[in-house]
Motif scaffolding. Structure first.
Motif, PDB file in Angstrom:
ATOM      1  N   LEU A 200      13.337  25.804  45.885  1.00  0.00           N
ATOM      2  CA  LEU A 200      12.752  26.867  46.436  1.00  0.00           C
ATOM      3  C   LEU A 200      13.559  27.386  47.584  1.00  0.00           C
ATOM      4  N   VAL A 201      13.399  26.327  48.604  1.00  0.00           N
ATOM      5  CA  VAL A 201      13.743  26.842  49.966  1.00  0.00           C
ATOM      6  C   VAL A 201      15.376  27.046  49.998  1.00  0.00           C
ATOM      7  N   ALA A 202      16.022  26.249  48.994  1.00  0.00           N
ATOM      8  CA  ALA A 202      17.508  26.062  49.045  1.00  0.00           C
ATOM      9  C   ALA A 202      17.622  27.925  48.346  1.00  0.00           C
ATOM     10  N   VAL A 203      17.300  28.185  47.421  1.00  0.00           N
ATOM     11  CA  VAL A 203      17.511  29.484  46.536  1.00  0.00           C
ATOM     12  C   VAL A 203      17.184  30.542  47.627  1.00  0.00           C
ATOM     13  N   VAL A 204      16.148  30.575  48.291  1.00  0.00           N
ATOM     14  CA  VAL A 204      15.805  31.552  49.167  1.00  0.00           C
ATOM     15  C   VAL A 204      16.873  31.760  50.312  1.00  0.00           C
ATOM     16  N   GLY A 205      16.881  30.475  50.938  1.00  0.00           N
ATOM     17  CA  GLY A 205      17.677  30.472  52.033  1.00  0.00           C
ATOM     18  C   GLY A 205      19.567  30.878  51.620  1.00  0.00           C
ATOM     19  N   SER A 206      19.721  30.330  50.321  1.00  0.00           N
ATOM     20  CA  SER A 206      21.016  30.890  49.955  1.00  0.00           C
ATOM     21  C   SER A 206      21.206  32.170  49.681  1.00  0.00           C
ATOM     22  N   GLY A 234      24.510  33.287  39.848  1.00  0.00           N
ATOM     23  CA  GLY A 234      25.134  31.841  39.905  1.00  0.00           C
ATOM     24  C   GLY A 234      24.170  31.174  40.620  1.00  0.00           C
ATOM     25  N   ILE A 235      23.498  31.589  41.830  1.00  0.00           N
ATOM     26  CA  ILE A 235      22.538  30.507  42.466  1.00  0.00           C
ATOM     27  C   ILE A 235      21.180  30.233  41.642  1.00  0.00           C
ATOM     28  N   ALA A 236      20.817  31.482  40.974  1.00  0.00           N
ATOM     29  CA  ALA A 236      19.559  31.000  40.307  1.00  0.00           C
ATOM     30  C   ALA A 236      19.830  30.158  38.970  1.00  0.00           C
ATOM     31  N   PHE A 237      20.998  30.224  38.281  1.00  0.00           N
ATOM     32  CA  PHE A 237      21.234  29.502  37.280  1.00  0.00           C
ATOM     33  C   PHE A 237      21.503  27.952  37.726  1.00  0.00           C
ATOM     34  N   THR A 238      22.233  27.979  38.759  1.00  0.00           N
ATOM     35  CA  THR A 238      22.293  26.665  39.470  1.00  0.00           C
ATOM     36  C   THR A 238      21.092  26.006  39.777  1.00  0.00           C
ATOM     37  N   ALA A 239      20.195  26.570  40.212  1.00  0.00           N
ATOM     38  CA  ALA A 239      19.074  25.917  40.680  1.00  0.00           C
ATOM     39  C   ALA A 239      18.293  25.504  39.289  1.00  0.00           C
ATOM     40  N   ALA A 282      25.943  23.337  47.742  1.00  0.00           N
ATOM     41  CA  ALA A 282      27.071  22.849  47.661  1.00  0.00           C
ATOM     42  C   ALA A 282      28.144  23.803  46.969  1.00  0.00           C
ATOM     43  N   GLY A 283      27.529  24.622  46.001  1.00  0.00           N
ATOM     44  CA  GLY A 283      28.447  25.333  45.172  1.00  0.00           C
ATOM     45  C   GLY A 283      28.446  26.814  45.876  1.00  0.00           C
ATOM     46  N   LEU A 284      28.015  27.074  46.814  1.00  0.00           N
ATOM     47  CA  LEU A 284      27.844  28.664  47.286  1.00  0.00           C
ATOM     48  C   LEU A 284      29.355  29.059  47.793  1.00  0.00           C
ATOM     49  N   GLY A 285      30.301  28.212  48.432  1.00  0.00           N
ATOM     50  CA  GLY A 285      31.494  28.598  48.795  1.00  0.00           C
ATOM     51  C   GLY A 285      32.297  29.017  47.706  1.00  0.00           C
ATOM     52  N   VAL A 286      32.374  28.190  46.634  1.00  0.00           N
ATOM     53  CA  VAL A 286      33.303  28.392  45.500  1.00  0.00           C
ATOM     54  C   VAL A 286      32.859  29.531  44.818  1.00  0.00           C
ATOM     55  N   ALA A 374      29.756  23.443  38.367  1.00  0.00           N
ATOM     56  CA  ALA A 374      31.159  24.022  37.420  1.00  0.00           C
ATOM     57  C   ALA A 374      30.284  25.117  36.239  1.00  0.00           C
ATOM     58  N   ILE A 375      29.125  24.478  35.841  1.00  0.00           N
ATOM     59  CA  ILE A 375      28.704  25.472  34.808  1.00  0.00           C
ATOM     60  C   ILE A 375      28.099  26.747  35.103  1.00  0.00           C
ATOM     61  N   GLY A 376      27.403  26.599  36.550  1.00  0.00           N
ATOM     62  CA  GLY A 376      27.030  28.099  37.133  1.00  0.00           C
ATOM     63  C   GLY A 376      28.393  28.810  37.620  1.00  0.00           C
ATOM     64  N   LEU A 377      29.317  27.962  38.168  1.00  0.00           N
ATOM     65  CA  LEU A 377      30.430  28.904  38.288  1.00  0.00           C
ATOM     66  C   LEU A 377      31.199  29.703  37.064  1.00  0.00           C
ATOM     67  N   VAL A 378      31.383  28.797  36.037  1.00  0.00           N
ATOM     68  CA  VAL A 378      32.072  29.522  34.739  1.00  0.00           C
ATOM     69  C   VAL A 378      31.249  30.517  34.297  1.00  0.00           C
ATOM     70  N   LEU A 379      29.846  30.706  34.495  1.00  0.00           N
ATOM     71  CA  LEU A 379      29.088  31.589  33.782  1.00  0.00           C
ATOM     72  C   LEU A 379      29.119  32.865  34.937  1.00  0.00           C
TER      73      LEU A 379
END
Length: 411
Positions: A200-206, A234-239, A282-286, A374-379
């Motif tokens: 939750l902290v990571a999603v809100v911060g991201s 992408g953030i929500a799906f990756t979480a 980790a995936g935010l940049g890409v 990669a899954i979050g990125l692809v979608l």
């Protein structure tokens, strides 16, 4: 997301300013909700672990020094298996003398591992641990090299090049980096240490980071907003997938000595949640790179093909997206392989089987992190493209559409 509108063009039809106002309201609501979530989750200073640094106890301090001599000597290390069943390093130890900044002379010993790996020489600037119990003479131990100047020089070179080549956009991107670091250091990391849900902290911060850096680096426009929507998806799906993947793979987050030390320091931490949260960060940049590229591709295609249908623009943008997916997935794999290089080398040296290696906690974390990212990125690619096609100007026969679309993308 402001727009200059004239007459006689579909681009300038009433829905465009109406759309701009709607998007401003949506983004403002997202920003307010994110701010409220940050306030609710903001770490209290009293809840963050303090005074746990092993080098800050009574009679223990760190000092800076300059090496004046290094003398190797045989300390009997032969490289055989030690009494704890761990391999030792074949080599000499070293007696080192250094001058502390306050003028004191410090002497310490480097074991073969440190001596061989550190390759210490006269003139090297180091940091030492000073141990001086009350009423006793001081003793010293090697802690690390001083790296302040090299790191500062590289950071300045990077900042200057980004500003020179990227100009205003580059300078604003640097501001975005500062915002990112502040969000991580002041909110995300302390928030996790207080025992709040790491994901939750990571999603809100991201979310806060992406809202800030996207508009800083790429300007306030409908195009940037479409990229933001794709990024937030992408953030929500990756979480979500990160939580599922971590639980399903039984990742404990305790794969190294540092992980165990962290739990001892902050026992309220939920380590599997930290693993899932790391996948989001980790995936935010890409993810940002892919979504911005897709949104820009849609706007450019609309400018070049004013009469093309939305479906045609979507298909063309997805052809670009597929190429970008392939290169970005490789980027994730190589990045994670590089971060786990030491562990991979050690496991390879042990000559363990491939399946055994891939399913070990150390490597499995990186495998799951790579696959989830990669899954979050692809979608995120088709989702961002859909948002961009939906929000981009509709087909038009206006000969000035291309110029206006580009202005629409940067307004």
């Amino acid at each position: 997301m402001s727009h200059n509108h004239g007459h006689g063009s579909d681009l300038n039809a009433p829905p465009r300013p109406e759309l701009a106002r709607i998007l401003i309201g949506v983004v403002a609501a997202l920003a307010v909700a994110t701010c409220l979530a940050m306030i609710a989750l903001w770490p209290s200073g009293s809840d963050v672990p303090h005074d746990t640094d092993p080098y800050s106890g009574e009679g223990v301090s760190t000092v800076k020094a300059t090496v004046t001599s290094v003398e190797a000597f045989d300390c009997g290390s032969t490289g055989d298996i030690g009494i704890d069943s761990m391999p030792t390093v074949d080599g000499d130890c070293a007696n080192v003398t250094a001058t502390v900044d306050d003028g004191e002379i410090a002497e310490f010993v480097l074991d073969p591992t440190r001596h061989v790996a550190a390759a210490m020489d006269e003139g090297d600037e180091v940091t030492l641990v000073k141990l001086q119990p009350q009423g006793q003479d001081a003793t010293y131990e090697f802690r690390d090299y001083q790296r302040g100047f090299p790191l500062l020089a590289l950071a300045l070179a990077f900042a200057v090049l980004v500003a020179l080549v990227g100009r205003l956009r580059g300078a604003l991107a640097l501001v975005g980096i500062v915002v990112t670091l502040l969000a991580l250091m002041k909110f995300v990391l302390p928030g996790m240490l207080t025992g709040e849900s790491p994901v939750l902290v990571a999603v809100v911060g991201s979310t806060a980071i992406m809202i800030a850096v996207l508009y800083l680096a790429h300007g306030i426009s409908i195009r940037t907003t479409s990229a933001l929507f794709g990024t937030l998806f992408g953030i929500a799906f990756t979480a979500v997938v990160g939580l599922i993947g971590t639980d399903w793979s039984h990742l404990t987050g305790l794969s190294s000595e540092d992980d165990s030390l962290l739990v001892a320091t902050a026992p309220q931490l939920y380590m599997p949640g930290i693993v899932a949260a790391s996948m989001v960060i980790a995936g935010l940049g890409v993810l940002n790179d892919v979504t911005v590229t897709q949104a820009s591709a849609v706007w450019e295609m609309r400018a070049l093909q004013p009469l093309a249908s939305k479906w045609d623009v979507f298909r063309s943008a997805m052809r670009i997206g597929r190429d970008h997916i392939a290169s970005s997935v490789y980027t994730l794999v190589f990045a994670y392989a590089g971060s786990a290089m030491t562990v991979m080398l050690l496991i390879t040296a042990y000559q363990r089987g491939l399946v055994d290696v891939l399913t070990s906690e150390e490597i499995a974390q990186e495998v799951v992190r790579t696959l989830v990212g990669a899954i979050g990125l692809v979608l995120a690619v088709p989702v961002t493209t859909l948002f961009a096609v939906w929000l981009a100007p509709p087909p038009s026969e206006d000969p000035n559409l291309g110029r206006r679309v580009r202005r629409d993308a940067t307004a």
